[in-house]
Design an enzyme around this catalytic site. Structure first.
Site, PDB file in Angstrom:
ATOM      1  CB  THR A 184      -0.908  -0.094   1.278  1.00  0.00           C
ATOM      2  OG1 THR A 184      -0.384   0.238   2.403  1.00  0.00           O
ATOM      3  CG2 THR A 184      -1.710  -1.458   1.318  1.00  0.00           C
ATOM      4  CB  SER A 221      -1.839   8.927   3.870  1.00  0.00           C
ATOM      5  OG  SER A 221      -1.025   7.804   3.602  1.00  0.00           O
ATOM      6  CG  MET A 266      -4.934   5.932  -3.651  1.00  0.00           C
ATOM      7  SD  MET A 266      -6.548   6.986  -2.989  1.00  0.00           S
ATOM      8  CE  MET A 266      -5.257   8.330  -2.242  1.00  0.00           C
ATOM      9  CG  HIS A 267      -2.586   3.283   2.893  1.00  0.00           C
ATOM     10  ND1 HIS A 267      -1.233   2.635   2.927  1.00  0.00           N
ATOM     11  CD2 HIS A 267      -2.278   4.414   3.246  1.00  0.00           C
ATOM     12  CE1 HIS A 267      -0.569   3.663   3.429  1.00  0.00           C
ATOM     13  NE2 HIS A 267      -1.165   4.791   3.513  1.00  0.00           N
ATOM     14  CG  ASP A 268      -8.396   1.631   3.554  1.00  0.00           C
ATOM     15  OD1 ASP A 268      -7.764   0.689   3.874  1.00  0.00           O
ATOM     16  OD2 ASP A 268      -8.936   2.648   3.964  1.00  0.00           O
TER      17      ASP A 268
END
EC number: 3.2.-.-
Length: 304
Positions: A191, A223, A232-234
């Site tokens: 991520t 972030s 864009m982790h999720d």
């Protein structure tokens, strides 16, 4: 055939992008959303999720979930997402309400009604999933797999070693990782590579109304930055469902540390098999960044 999924989330700015992809990616069939305390309180994550569903006119049932971790005091990520969780855009008022039952019971009921096992996607702390497994163990055969955004095989983002979603409820994560269900872990190893570039971010206001909304939210997202790119982790958990070819996975034994003074919430990922324990998680270790960025652009272009 579209893949049926249930999404457990704690919106959260990057959650908003993941929710958009879950709703509008043509390969997916989002049938249920549940909320959990994480980035902000569960009251706020529920409000934010309902605002997004109304924004997209999506008739997807939503249940509010756990307000606190299984055993410890709550922590949040308001420093990253703002006090409301989704500051920066004025959503219109609506009359939508969550279902009248807790999230884990809503998941149980939907699993039992489904004609085939369903993929669960968890992009917040794992409290709701742990409650489901603890209170309704009969549901396990109805879970096809669990795809999570959480954990790390290396450095953390809220302690030196722990990623936020796991550190927010380590006991829940430990329960889930010990459960024996099939797990795909999209952690910080991938991520942190999932960056939307400044050039692409600058095009969002002209893309569509969703692009305008996301651009406004991104101006409050911590972030990364609009100048250097945003992580864009999720969204990685959704991307894996649609484009697993973009990810390099390795089966590993993974345990969650719940006792350490400095290491609580760490996902201990045994990449080299030092512990001699059987693998219980498919761990994403690398990402085709350009392919990911192209996929994001394609999906967001489909969103109204």
């Amino acid at each position: 055939m579209r893949l049926p999924i249930f999404l457990d989330t704690d919106p959260g700015i990057d959650d908003a992008v993941a929710i958009a992809a879950a709703i509008f990616a043509p390969e997916l069939d989002l049938q249920l959303m549940t909320t959990v305390a994480g980035n902000v309180s569960v009251e706020k994550t529920t409000r934010n999720a309902l605002q997004l569903l109304h924004f997209w006119n999506a008739e997807i049932p939503l249940a509010q979930g756990a307000a606190v971790p299984l055993v410890r005091a709550p922590r949040d990520a308001a420093s990253v997402h703002g006090e409301s969780g989704m500051a920066g855009y004025d959503f219109v008022e609506h009359n939508r309400k969550p279902l009248g039952i807790p999230a884990f019971l809503a998941i149980r009921d939907a699993l039992m009604r489904a004609p085939e096992p369903v993929t669960l996607v968890a992009i917040g702390p794992l409290t709701n999933i742990a409650l489901l497994l603890l209170q309704c163990p009969e549901c396990k055969p109805y879970i096809r797999r669990l795809v999570i955004m959480g954990g790390s095989a290396g450095r953390g983002n809220c302690t030196p070693n722990a990623e936020f979603n796991i550190a927010a409820d380590p006991e829940a994560a430990a329960c889930v990782f010990r459960s024996g269900i099939e797990i795909v872990m999209c952690g910080l190893d991938v991520t942190n590579q999932a960056i939307l570039t400044p050039d692409y971010l600058a095009t969002l206001p002209e893309l569509n109304r969703t692009g305008k909304m996301l651009h406004a939210l991104f101006s409050h997202y911590r972030s990364g930055s609009m100048q250097s790119g945003l992580r864009m982790h999720d969204l990685c958990a959704i991307a894996w469902l649609v484009r697993p070819d973009l990810f390099t996975l390795k089966p590993c034994f993974v345990a969650v540390e719940t006792q350490g003074e400095f290491t609580s919430g760490t996902t201990v990922v045994d990449i080299d098999g030092c512990l001699g324990k059987p693998a219980n998680v498919q761990v994403a270790l690398d990402l085709n960044v350009k392919g990911f960025q192209q996929w994001v652009a394609e999906v967001l272009a489909l969103v109204p």
